[in-house]
Write an enzyme that holds these catalytic residues in place. Structure first.
Site, PDB file in Angstrom:
ATOM      1  N   HIS A 193       0.802  -1.225   0.000  1.00 11.21           N
ATOM      2  CA  HIS A 193       0.000   0.000   0.000  1.00 11.21           C
ATOM      3  C   HIS A 193       0.840   1.283   0.000  1.00 11.21           C
ATOM      4  CE1 HIS A 193      -3.446  -2.467   0.180  1.00 11.21           C
ATOM      5  NE2 HIS A 193      -3.616  -2.563   1.479  1.00 11.21           N
ATOM      6  N   HIS A 226      -9.743   2.059   0.562  1.00  9.00           N
ATOM      7  CA  HIS A 226      -9.707   0.890   1.441  1.00  9.00           C
ATOM      8  C   HIS A 226     -10.827   0.948   2.492  1.00  9.00           C
ATOM      9  CE1 HIS A 226      -8.014  -2.513   3.504  1.00  9.00           C
ATOM     10  NE2 HIS A 226      -6.925  -2.525   2.752  1.00  9.00           N
ATOM     11  N   ASP A 228      -8.425 -13.081   1.009  1.00  3.71           N
ATOM     12  CA  ASP A 228      -7.568 -11.898   0.901  1.00  3.71           C
ATOM     13  C   ASP A 228      -6.889 -12.021  -0.460  1.00  3.71           C
ATOM     14  OD1 ASP A 228      -6.047  -9.698   1.278  1.00  3.71           O
ATOM     15  OD2 ASP A 228      -4.981 -10.402   3.056  1.00  3.71           O
ATOM     16  N   GLU A 237     -11.592  -3.528  -2.792  1.00  6.65           N
ATOM     17  CA  GLU A 237     -10.649  -2.525  -3.282  1.00  6.65           C
ATOM     18  C   GLU A 237     -10.450  -2.690  -4.785  1.00  6.65           C
ATOM     19  OE1 GLU A 237      -7.050  -3.314  -0.894  1.00  6.65           O
ATOM     20  OE2 GLU A 237      -8.439  -4.396   0.361  1.00  6.65           O
TER      21      GLU A 237
HETATM   22  C1  GAL Z   1      -5.575  -5.369   2.377  1.00  5.40           C
HETATM   23  C2  GAL Z   1      -4.656  -6.531   2.149  1.00  5.40           C
HETATM   24  C3  GAL Z   1      -4.564  -7.329   3.442  1.00  5.40           C
HETATM   25  C4  GAL Z   1      -4.169  -6.435   4.599  1.00  5.40           C
HETATM   26  C5  GAL Z   1      -5.063  -5.218   4.643  1.00  5.40           C
HETATM   27  C6  GAL Z   1      -4.631  -4.207   5.686  1.00  5.40           C
HETATM   28  O1  GAL Z   1      -5.656  -4.597   1.226  1.00  5.40           O
HETATM   29  O2  GAL Z   1      -5.151  -7.324   1.099  1.00  5.40           O
HETATM   30  O3  GAL Z   1      -3.645  -8.388   3.300  1.00  5.40           O
HETATM   31  O4  GAL Z   1      -2.825  -6.059   4.474  1.00  5.40           O
HETATM   32  O5  GAL Z   1      -5.062  -4.559   3.414  1.00  5.40           O
HETATM   33  O6  GAL Z   1      -4.660  -4.738   6.963  1.00  5.40           O
END
Ligand code: GAL
Length: 394
Positions: free
Chosen positions: A147, A221, A293, A359
């Site tokens: 991210h 997110h 995920d 997302e």
């Molecule tokens: C998501 C990701 C997860 C986790 C989350 C934040 O976008 O797919 O693995 O990192 O963000 O906690």
């Protein structure tokens, strides 16, 4: 959407808002009545630990949805939508203070960039040069950059301005990420518009330009729990994904490079399925993700806005459609959430799988995956992406 900017701190129908209880001292009110005039109200939210002022915008939509958004990360702090009976509840996860976001933040409600999702080993090679990014995540003991790195767009205070066009209200966010920011090449100028329409659509328009070739993959997110924030897990929510294929991952949640059909697997959401129905199936991908995920390749690869996902919770009747111009979607069902994370409700914590994120994006690790659509933005080109979260009831 055509934009007309409106200036000032209190806009449109703030008088009506005061009379009908559209807003309260704590932010948007769950009692706000449908049919309120659209408005944008701005007030201070707090300060970052390095002293930057954080502003909160309350967008009151003509259709009844109300959002509290801060310029720190463009985060949606609260999101009130009507249930089947018209009662409004805050259906998103967040914190009441800037400190909450600075201390522990699973990217609640946030803009994400420069690159949403993971880049393997925090490295990629572009035009013959290898770039190194911060390693800020280690699923399966495999370090990666997640991210946008240590200080992604989620941790920026964005420049922000209120917007109004017809019966829609919104916010324009801009940020300049300098050349070399978090290891990424090029100065990147980013503009994001949030619009809340009378049809209860939250439309997000992303744009970016660069002065050097660089990967870009912007997303939002937001976490949903249609029963309400801190009201249990989302396992009973029914999800549809307009995607016949997904990208399997290794134990570090990095795509293997394959794109596989979902048919006959727990990843087949082409018809609505309760999220919890198959989450404990004997499946290596579910073990790697600790649940869902993963990244689905959407059936729509046209670059034009089309349905990506639908979400429904039958006790409240809340129903959402996600539309996007992006080619993929990450569905994350809150596997890393625990009851150690405080909620916005006094004395109440969140729980494992207490929220889910949808997302819209390009697939993870795209800069290292030649078979995935490119995420490289070059000087002279404009990155453009649109996503709509369409709220309703059934
Ligand atoms: C998501 C990701 C997860 C986790 C989350 C934040 O976008 O797919 O693995 O990192 O963000 O906690």
């Amino acid at each position: 959407m055509k934009k007309r900017m409106i200036r000032g701190t209190v806009l449109a129908c703030v008088a009506a808002a005061a009379v009908t209880g559209c807003t309260t001292d704590k932010g948007a009110s769950a009692e706000m009545s449908k049919g309120c005039e659209p408005s944008v109200v701005v007030k201070p939210f707090g300060k970052t630990k390095d002293g930057q002022l954080v502003q909160q915008y309350t967008l009151t939509g003509a259709g009844g949805v109300v959002m509290d958004v801060i310029d720190y990360g463009g985060k949606v702090v609260r999101l009130y939508t009507p249930d089947r009976s018209g009662a409004k509840t805050d259906i998103t996860l967040g914190f009441n203070t800037v400190g909450g976001y600075e201390t522990q933040d699973p990217y609640f409600g946030s803009l994400i960039g420069r690159f949403g999702n993971r880049i393997a080993s925090g490295k990629f090679t572009l035009d013959g040069k290898t770039y190194t990014l911060p390693l800020n995540n280690t699923p399966g003991d495999m370090p990666c950059s997640l991210h946008g790195g240590d200080k992604g767009f989620n941790a920026y205070v964005w420049h922000s301005e209120p917007l109004s066009e017809g019966k829609s209200v919104g916010i324009k966010f801009t940020v300049t990420s300098p050349d070399g920011d978090q290891g990424y090449p090029g100065k990147l100028d980013v503009t994001v518009h949030y619009w809340l329409t009378p049809e209860n659509v939250w439309r997000i328009e992303y744009e970016a330009v660069t002065d050097k070739a660089t990967p870009v993959n912007l997303t939002q997110h937001l976490y949903f729990n249609f029963k309400g924030e801190a009201e249990g897990s989302i396992l009973d929510h029914e999800l549809t994904l307009f995607a016949d294929r997904m990208t399997p991952v290794n134990k570090g949640l990095i795509p293997t490079g394959q794109i596989v059909p979902v048919k006959g697997t727990p990843f087949d959401f082409t018809t609505p399925w309760a999220i919890g129905a198959r989450i404990n199936a004997d499946n290596e991908q579910l073990r790697f993700g600790g649940g869902y995920d993963h990244n689905w390749v959407l059936n729509n690869q046209s670059g034009k806005l089309a349905p990506a996902a639908a979400l429904y919770e039958k006790t409240t009747g809340r129903y959402l459609e996600v539309w996007t111009s992006e080619p993929a979607i990450q569905f994350y069902c809150g596997n890393f959430l625990t009851d150690q994370v405080p909620s916005k409700k006094p004395g109440k914590n969140l729980c494992y799988r207490g929220g889910l994120a949808l997302e819209t994006q390009h697939s993870p690790d795209s800069p290292n995956q030649p078979s995935f659509p490119s995420t490289i933005l070059r000087p002279g080109a404009v990155y453009k992406s649109v996503t709509e979260y369409r709220f309703g009831v059934k």
